[in-house]
Design a protein around this motif. Structure first.
Motif, PDB file in Angstrom:
ATOM      1  N   ARG A 152       0.824  -1.211   0.000  1.00 18.56           N
ATOM      2  CA  ARG A 152       0.000   0.000   0.000  1.00 18.56           C
ATOM      3  C   ARG A 152       0.858   1.261   0.000  1.00 18.56           C
ATOM      4  NH1 ARG A 152      -1.644   3.226   4.176  1.00 18.56           N
ATOM      5  NH2 ARG A 152      -3.506   4.495   3.781  1.00 18.56           N
ATOM      6  N   LEU A 153       2.033   1.213   0.644  1.00 12.61           N
ATOM      7  CA  LEU A 153       2.873   2.408   0.745  1.00 12.61           C
ATOM      8  C   LEU A 153       3.291   2.932  -0.618  1.00 12.61           C
ATOM      9  CD1 LEU A 153       5.172   1.443   3.750  1.00 12.61           C
ATOM     10  CD2 LEU A 153       3.174   2.926   3.765  1.00 12.61           C
ATOM     11  N   LEU A 190       0.875   5.650  -1.930  1.00 13.86           N
ATOM     12  CA  LEU A 190       0.520   6.806  -1.124  1.00 13.86           C
ATOM     13  C   LEU A 190       1.053   8.099  -1.736  1.00 13.86           C
ATOM     14  CD1 LEU A 190       0.954   5.473   2.514  1.00 13.86           C
ATOM     15  CD2 LEU A 190      -1.067   5.494   1.055  1.00 13.86           C
ATOM     16  N   ASP A 191       0.437   9.175  -1.369  1.00 17.66           N
ATOM     17  CA  ASP A 191       0.724  10.483  -1.969  1.00 17.66           C
ATOM     18  C   ASP A 191       1.910  11.143  -1.267  1.00 17.66           C
ATOM     19  OD1 ASP A 191       0.555  12.693  -3.532  1.00 17.66           O
ATOM     20  OD2 ASP A 191      -1.179  13.567  -2.509  1.00 17.66           O
ATOM     21  N   ALA A 246      -1.531   9.291   5.354  1.00 16.13           N
ATOM     22  CA  ALA A 246      -1.397   9.643   3.937  1.00 16.13           C
ATOM     23  C   ALA A 246      -2.443   8.903   3.104  1.00 16.13           C
ATOM     24  CB  ALA A 246       0.006   9.307   3.450  1.00 16.13           C
ATOM     25  N   GLN A 247      -2.902   9.567   2.056  1.00 12.41           N
ATOM     26  CA  GLN A 247      -3.914   8.982   1.187  1.00 12.41           C
ATOM     27  C   GLN A 247      -3.296   8.572  -0.137  1.00 12.41           C
ATOM     28  OE1 GLN A 247      -6.763  12.147   1.073  1.00 12.41           O
ATOM     29  NE2 GLN A 247      -7.686  11.585   3.040  1.00 12.41           N
ATOM     30  N   VAL A 248      -4.022   7.768  -0.851  1.00 13.27           N
ATOM     31  CA  VAL A 248      -3.532   7.270  -2.125  1.00 13.27           C
ATOM     32  C   VAL A 248      -3.469   8.407  -3.137  1.00 13.27           C
ATOM     33  CG1 VAL A 248      -4.008   5.658  -4.010  1.00 13.27           C
ATOM     34  CG2 VAL A 248      -4.485   5.002  -1.645  1.00 13.27           C
TER      35      VAL A 248
END
Length: 652
Positions: free
Chosen positions: A262-263, A266-267, A561-563
């Protein structure tokens, strides 16, 4: 009948209920026990043989074993022959019924054999404890053989419950007396055998002054992970049986890798968290969530122990005592770092250990006591709501002892891993280092022909401080409580704990490589990847606390943090995963574009052609500097092209 008014007892329970361990506790006060094993077959089943071996390892050496699997009728004969001062433990009647129903014995009057066994138990003058599976709560088997077994075993249990003085039913290690409740409780050994060393002190709990705002309470997801039930562990006399091959919980196998994957999406403005990804993956696996939360409630377990002989060469006992006293007053480096982290400190002083080069430093009962005390300290941290445990150590001779334990477990060269002796002021004492080397060498030579099991290593080399640390790691794993390691004692305890329960290492995180070869090599054997390479040398436990804010920040960033929105185009993704983007009102996606032409193809698909913006120059710019890959000069259009030789073709 014995003085405590019971002579025969039947212990019922399901599979892995703890019934065998409870039955063993009922006869633990006997000087010798005749253990009657009823198991039949299993020679070609490795897992079954492992179970039998685990039972055998748990029995004291003073017990004798008799097997009745080949001839079930021998059990009644053994009971009839027993003397009044004998103690028999029959484990279990399920194996006895299996032998009874053996096709080779059919046709046979099985009910008569059950009646004969009940009569033998009634008439037996010795103390007898019988263990039997309880099948009355299970489904009716779908096969004739299965139904015959449950019927015969149910009949046997009912007949023996009628003639026994006491009947107990064990569920999840907890006994409930079904018969004989008016009698005093059956004798059971204390959870911790009486130690030979001094009475173990209670830990001193210190809450350092918080120099920054306290951290928030543990998130609900983390708290739920800590409160869920653990594995059902063998229990003896109300305490967990700490033996090799323990089956402890493991972190979640999928959430850690999923959190790492997932990392990437991230944005972050740059490449991301770097090596701090290890901390995020560890937090995700231990919290069992793809989006873990920073550790909010931390406890430091500081173990203070001392070792005599050559291992202590160059150490100042008074200086070590001063440091421990500082922590107990809430002073010093460790206390300051704990205050900044919002952590409390449990300080435990253990009994001193003798020289490792002269002989065993603990006896077997003392090893059991220390292991169980460490287990209880970890449980106390989990019960207090802590979601992270930091293992710390201050003592005399601990570096040399940890090196000896690591060398004995891993086979490494002691001289290569033994840390140098650092004096106040930054000078090295090589003479003391050589004395420590000699002590470690002599200790390893002394045990060269001895058993190298985990408890043997603690008895011969480790001492009470290492045994408590080992028990704390085991207890933390049993309660799904993650642990930070960063020094010789923690690494050596991890190596010993791994031989008792291989799951322990998966609950440990190494924040920093440190400057010690002993820590780096030991962590490599344990399979622990250091998160950072700061080479801190603040002291065991203080190193982890110094790195903890950075680890928390990494986990917090990964959670907040968001995608990146470009990765979510055309996907149905919840709004809370989208990074907020301000879009001008006149550029809202979906508005028609001037001049666009939509073409319908024969297959029904459409093509949208958008004209170029006349204000945008799409021509290739002239390069100023390194440009096209060709080295040929650009031809002048006003200059005629010179004649060039034409390649010949076949036939010319």
């Amino acid at each position: 009948m014995s003085d405590d008014r019971w002579s025969t007892a039947l212990v019922l329970g399901g599979i892995r209920s703890g019934k065998s361990a409870f039955a063993e506790a009922l006869v633990a006060d006997a000087t010798s026990v005749r253990y009657v094993a009823t198991a039949v077959g299993g020679e070609d089943d490795p897992e079954w043989l492992d179970r039998i071996e685990a039972h055998q390892r748990r029995r004291p050496q003073t017990w004798s074993t008799e097997e009745t699997g080949a001839d079930p009728t021998r059990l009644a004969a053994l009971l009839t022959e027993a003397k009044p001062d004998d103690t028999l433990l029959v484990d279990d009647l399920g194996g006895w019924v299996t032998g009874l129903l053996d096709p080779a014995r059919q046709p046979n009057d099985d009910q008569a054999d059950v009646a004969a066994l009940a009569a033998a138990v009634r008439a037996c003058t010795a103390r007898v404890v019988l263990v039997s599976p309880e099948v009355g709560l299970s489904l009716v088997p779908t096969t004739p053989v299965g139904r015959a077994f449950t019927d015969a075993l149910g009949t046997t249990n009912e007949a023996l419950a009628e003639v026994c003085d006491r009947v107990a039913f064990v569920v999840a290690g907890r006994p409930v007396w079904l018969k004989g409740a008016d009698y005093p409780e059956a004798p059971a050994p204390d959870p911790a055998p009486v130690p030979v060393m001094e009475d173990l002190p209670e830990p001193h709990l210190v809450v350092p002054e918080v120099t920054e705002a306290p951290v928030a309470p543990a998130p609900a997801a983390v708290a739920a992970a800590l409160e869920e039930p653990t594995q059902v562990l063998p229990v003896i006399g109300g305490g967990v049986a700490i033996e090799p091959g323990m089956d402890l919980p493991l972190p979640h196998s999928d959430t850690g890798p999923d959190a790492r994957d997932r990392l990437v999406s991230l944005d972050f403005a740059g490449a991301g968290l770097g090596s701090l990804v290890e901390a995020v993956e560890f937090a995700a696996a231990t919290q069992r969530t793809t989006i873990p939360q920073p550790w909010a409630s931390v406890r430091v377990l500081l173990i203070s122990g001392s070792h005599a002989g050559g291992a202590a060469a160059g150490d100042d006992p008074a200086d070590a005592e001063r440091r421990v006293a500082d922590v107990e007053r809430g002073e010093g480096v460790l206390s300051r770092l704990a205050g900044e982290a919002g952590a409390d400190i449990a300080v435990l002083r253990v009994a001193p250990a003798g020289p490792i080069e002269d002989g065993p430093v603990l006896d077997e009962p003392a090893v059991e006591v220390a292991l169980r005390q460490g287990w209880r300290l970890a449980e106390a941290a989990a019960d207090a709501g802590r979601d992270l445990l930091v293992l710390a150590s201050i003592g005399v001779g601990t570096d040399a002892v940890a090196a000896a334990v690591s060398a004995a477990v891993t086979g490494s060269e002691p001289v290569a891993v033994l840390p140098r002796v650092l004096r106040p002021g930054g000078t090295f004492d090589d003479e003391s280092w050589m004395r420590r080397c000699a002590a470690v060498r002599d200790a390893l030579h002394r045990i060269r022909h001895e058993a190298r099991g985990a408890k043997d290593i603690l008895r011969h080399l480790g001492g009470a401080d290492l045994a408590v640390a080992t028990g704390a790691l085991l207890g933390a794993a049993s309660r799904r409580l993650p642990v930070l390691l960063d020094g010789p004692v923690g690494i050596a305890a991890g190596l010993v704990a791994r031989d008792l329960a291989s799951q322990v290492r998966h609950w440990c995180l190494l924040p920093d490589t440190g400057s010690l070869t002993l820590v780096r090599q030991g962590s490599d054997v344990l399979g622990l990847t250091p998160v950072l390479d700061l080479r801190l040398g603040l002291g065991e436990g203080a190193n982890a606390l110094a790195a903890l804010p950075l680890l928390r920040s990494a986990v917090g960033l990964a959670a907040a943090a968001q995608v990146h929105p470009s990765l979510l185009a055309g996907q149905d993704v919840p709004d809370d995963l989208l990074a907020p983007v301000d879009v001008p009102d006149d550029e809202i996606p979906g508005e028609p574009i001037d001049g666009a032409v939509e073409t319908l193809a024969e297959d029904g698909s459409t093509t949208l052609t958008v004209p170029n913006d006349p204000e945008v120059d799409l021509s290739e710019p002239d390069p100023h500097g390194p440009g096209p890959a060709t080295t040929e000069p650009t031809p002048d259009p006003d200059t005629p092209e010179p004649d060039r030789p034409r390649p010949s073709t076949p036939g010319e």
